[in-house]
Design a protein around this motif. Structure first.
Motif, PDB file in Angstrom:
ATOM      1  N   ILE A   1      80.542 -19.300 123.750  1.00 60.42           N
ATOM      2  CA  ILE A   1      79.413 -19.506 124.317  1.00 60.42           C
ATOM      3  C   ILE A   1      78.813 -18.101 124.938  1.00 60.42           C
ATOM      4  N   LYS A   2      79.527 -17.420 125.579  1.00 59.48           N
ATOM      5  CA  LYS A   2      79.403 -16.347 126.028  1.00 59.48           C
ATOM      6  C   LYS A   2      79.056 -15.282 125.146  1.00 59.48           C
ATOM      7  N   LEU A   3      79.837 -15.149 123.969  1.00 65.84           N
ATOM      8  CA  LEU A   3      79.422 -14.163 122.938  1.00 65.84           C
ATOM      9  C   LEU A   3      78.341 -14.572 122.244  1.00 65.84           C
ATOM     10  N   ILE A   4      77.979 -15.747 121.883  1.00 69.27           N
ATOM     11  CA  ILE A   4      76.893 -16.279 120.976  1.00 69.27           C
ATOM     12  C   ILE A   4      75.700 -16.224 121.599  1.00 69.27           C
ATOM     13  N   GLU A   5      75.698 -17.243 122.805  1.00 66.37           N
ATOM     14  CA  GLU A   5      74.390 -17.367 123.640  1.00 66.37           C
ATOM     15  C   GLU A   5      74.362 -16.623 124.761  1.00 66.37           C
ATOM     16  N   LYS A   6      75.128 -15.555 125.226  1.00 64.31           N
ATOM     17  CA  LYS A   6      75.177 -14.788 126.398  1.00 64.31           C
ATOM     18  C   LYS A   6      75.158 -15.697 127.748  1.00 64.31           C
ATOM     19  N   LYS A   7      75.880 -16.974 127.573  1.00 59.36           N
ATOM     20  CA  LYS A   7      75.772 -17.699 128.824  1.00 59.36           C
ATOM     21  C   LYS A   7      77.127 -17.987 129.346  1.00 59.36           C
TER      22      LYS A   7
ATOM     23  N   ILE B   1      60.981 -24.974  90.659  1.00 56.02           N
ATOM     24  CA  ILE B   1      59.986 -24.081  91.561  1.00 56.02           C
ATOM     25  C   ILE B   1      60.583 -23.683  92.754  1.00 56.02           C
ATOM     26  N   TRP B   2      60.736 -22.371  92.758  1.00 54.53           N
ATOM     27  CA  TRP B   2      61.368 -21.594  94.145  1.00 54.53           C
ATOM     28  C   TRP B   2      60.303 -21.638  95.290  1.00 54.53           C
ATOM     29  N   SER B   3      60.679 -21.989  96.518  1.00 55.43           N
ATOM     30  CA  SER B   3      59.907 -22.121  97.735  1.00 55.43           C
ATOM     31  C   SER B   3      60.634 -21.907  98.899  1.00 55.43           C
ATOM     32  N   LYS B   4      59.911 -21.067  99.695  1.00 59.89           N
ATOM     33  CA  LYS B   4      60.574 -20.710 101.105  1.00 59.89           C
ATOM     34  C   LYS B   4      61.039 -21.930 101.886  1.00 59.89           C
ATOM     35  N   VAL B   5      62.308 -21.686 102.470  1.00 57.13           N
ATOM     36  CA  VAL B   5      62.852 -23.055 103.368  1.00 57.13           C
ATOM     37  C   VAL B   5      63.442 -22.511 104.386  1.00 57.13           C
ATOM     38  N   ASP B   6      63.808 -23.221 105.540  1.00 54.95           N
ATOM     39  CA  ASP B   6      64.548 -22.859 106.520  1.00 54.95           C
ATOM     40  C   ASP B   6      65.921 -22.374 106.175  1.00 54.95           C
ATOM     41  N   ASN B   7      66.768 -21.505 106.935  1.00 55.67           N
ATOM     42  CA  ASN B   7      68.227 -21.367 106.807  1.00 55.67           C
ATOM     43  C   ASN B   7      68.923 -22.725 106.410  1.00 55.67           C
ATOM     44  N   PRO B   8      69.698 -22.737 105.445  1.00 61.26           N
ATOM     45  CA  PRO B   8      70.274 -24.193 105.257  1.00 61.26           C
ATOM     46  C   PRO B   8      71.893 -23.999 105.987  1.00 61.26           C
ATOM     47  N   TYR B   9      72.358 -23.130 106.322  1.00 58.42           N
ATOM     48  CA  TYR B   9      73.747 -22.799 106.863  1.00 58.42           C
ATOM     49  C   TYR B   9      73.770 -23.648 108.148  1.00 58.42           C
ATOM     50  N   ILE B  10      74.807 -24.361 108.444  1.00 57.64           N
ATOM     51  CA  ILE B  10      75.098 -25.069 109.586  1.00 57.64           C
ATOM     52  C   ILE B  10      75.965 -23.971 110.301  1.00 57.64           C
ATOM     53  N   ILE B  11      75.759 -24.118 111.776  1.00 54.51           N
ATOM     54  CA  ILE B  11      76.386 -23.108 112.769  1.00 54.51           C
ATOM     55  C   ILE B  11      76.465 -21.769 111.933  1.00 54.51           C
ATOM     56  N   LYS B  12      75.580 -21.139 111.498  1.00 51.56           N
ATOM     57  CA  LYS B  12      75.580 -19.944 110.773  1.00 51.56           C
ATOM     58  C   LYS B  12      76.320 -18.797 111.414  1.00 51.56           C
ATOM     59  N   GLU B  13      76.369 -18.901 112.783  1.00 51.15           N
ATOM     60  CA  GLU B  13      76.953 -17.611 113.401  1.00 51.15           C
ATOM     61  C   GLU B  13      78.269 -17.264 113.152  1.00 51.15           C
ATOM     62  N   PHE B  14      79.011 -18.154 112.590  1.00 54.73           N
ATOM     63  CA  PHE B  14      80.515 -18.057 112.243  1.00 54.73           C
ATOM     64  C   PHE B  14      80.615 -17.667 111.021  1.00 54.73           C
ATOM     65  N   ILE B  15      79.719 -17.314 110.076  1.00 47.75           N
ATOM     66  CA  ILE B  15      79.788 -16.675 108.877  1.00 47.75           C
ATOM     67  C   ILE B  15      79.571 -15.335 108.710  1.00 47.75           C
TER      68      ILE B  15
ATOM     69  N   SER C   1      79.686  -9.442 111.127  1.00 44.75           N
ATOM     70  CA  SER C   1      79.716  -8.687 112.509  1.00 44.75           C
ATOM     71  C   SER C   1      80.273  -9.781 113.758  1.00 44.75           C
ATOM     72  N   ALA C   2      79.573 -10.814 113.582  1.00 44.04           N
ATOM     73  CA  ALA C   2      79.811 -12.116 114.588  1.00 44.04           C
ATOM     74  C   ALA C   2      81.702 -12.505 114.429  1.00 44.04           C
ATOM     75  N   ILE C   3      82.171 -12.424 113.299  1.00 45.35           N
ATOM     76  CA  ILE C   3      83.424 -12.849 113.089  1.00 45.35           C
ATOM     77  C   ILE C   3      84.423 -11.593 113.657  1.00 45.35           C
ATOM     78  N   LYS C   4      84.031 -10.407 113.770  1.00 44.36           N
ATOM     79  CA  LYS C   4      84.543  -9.306 114.299  1.00 44.36           C
ATOM     80  C   LYS C   4      84.573  -9.359 115.726  1.00 44.36           C
ATOM     81  N   SER C   5      83.309  -9.746 116.197  1.00 47.31           N
ATOM     82  CA  SER C   5      83.152  -9.813 117.579  1.00 47.31           C
ATOM     83  C   SER C   5      84.129 -11.092 118.022  1.00 47.31           C
ATOM     84  N   ILE C   6      84.103 -12.008 117.547  1.00 47.43           N
ATOM     85  CA  ILE C   6      84.850 -13.264 117.874  1.00 47.43           C
ATOM     86  C   ILE C   6      86.497 -12.896 117.961  1.00 47.43           C
TER      87      ILE C   6
END
Length: 232
Positions: free
Chosen positions: A165-171, A114-128, A131-136
């Protein structure tokens, strides 16, 4: 003499043979000018691309969004593996012995057929995300470039946690921690097919890990993945 020559030319052009020569001559000049314009435009596009990317390697195969992937996370003593296919923003993959389907920010998980909606399972997803990889990498510092007989090239970078932290969280934060490391492996065409992070410093700051944290992104079968349809 010149007047006589011009008169002969004019008379010749009035003949059927002269008209044919004039017709083909015009199109010959037209196609030469057209080819020149295309070459100039192509050259300008390539130069613009190089300026936009500003990288010593190409990420275009990954950016084309059609490949098989294997993402391996190692956080302290635990390992997490995501493996599957991606085509035009749609993924079908397996993680923790479960099948997942994703399209954009929507994720479905298959449990007991049974297919059901779930949260994003990726851990620290910003590194995959590509676009983020290019910015980093554009903010990282190149440490070394190693070339191998096989044609593979390995580019090694370093980047501070404060920059991430500055790139990902703007802090803005103030740290004096060890830098994080990123390596890019390419094939003989200088296309990236493997990216590896050592994010121990970043993960400790984020309290994701106590000792160590690494991510390896492996790509293969570029352009060979068929359309992925949403499961019913």
């Amino acid at each position: 003499m010149k007047n006589v020559d011009m008169e002969k030319v004019i008379e010749f052009l009035k003949t059927p043979r002269g008209k044919a020569c004039l017709f083909f001559g015009f199109y010959l000049i037209f196609f030469i000018v057209l080819m020149f314009m295309f070459r100039v435009d192509d050259s300008s596009s390539k130069n613009k691309s190089n300026v936009d990317n500003n990288l010593p390697f190409s990420l275009s195969n990954i950016e084309n969004d059609n490949y098989h992937f294997k993402y391996t996370y190692k956080i302290d003593d635990k390992e997490y593996v995501y493996e599957g296919d991606k085509n035009n923003g749609v993924e079908l993959f397996e993680y923790n012995k479960e099948k997942y389907y994703s399209s954009g920010d929507d994720f479905l998980s298959n449990k007991q057929n049974i297919w059901s909606k779930v949260d994003n399972p990726y851990i620290i997803k910003e590194f995959i995300d590509i676009s983020a990889i290019k910015s980093i990498v554009e903010k990282a510092s190149l440490v070394s470039k190693t070339e191998y007989e096989s044609g593979m090239i390995v580019y090694s970078y370093k980047i501070a946690t404060t920059t991430l932290i500055k790139l990902i969280e703007k802090k803005k934060i103030d740290l004096d921690d060890p830098v994080n490391e990123i390596t890019f492996k390419t094939d003989e065409d200088n296309e990236v097919n493997d990216i590896k992070y050592d994010l121990s410093s970043y993960c400790k700051y984020k309290k994701i890990a106590n000792k160590s944290c690494s991510i390896e992104l492996e790509y293969s079968n570029f352009g060979k993945i068929k359309e992925i349809k949403q499961p019913e």
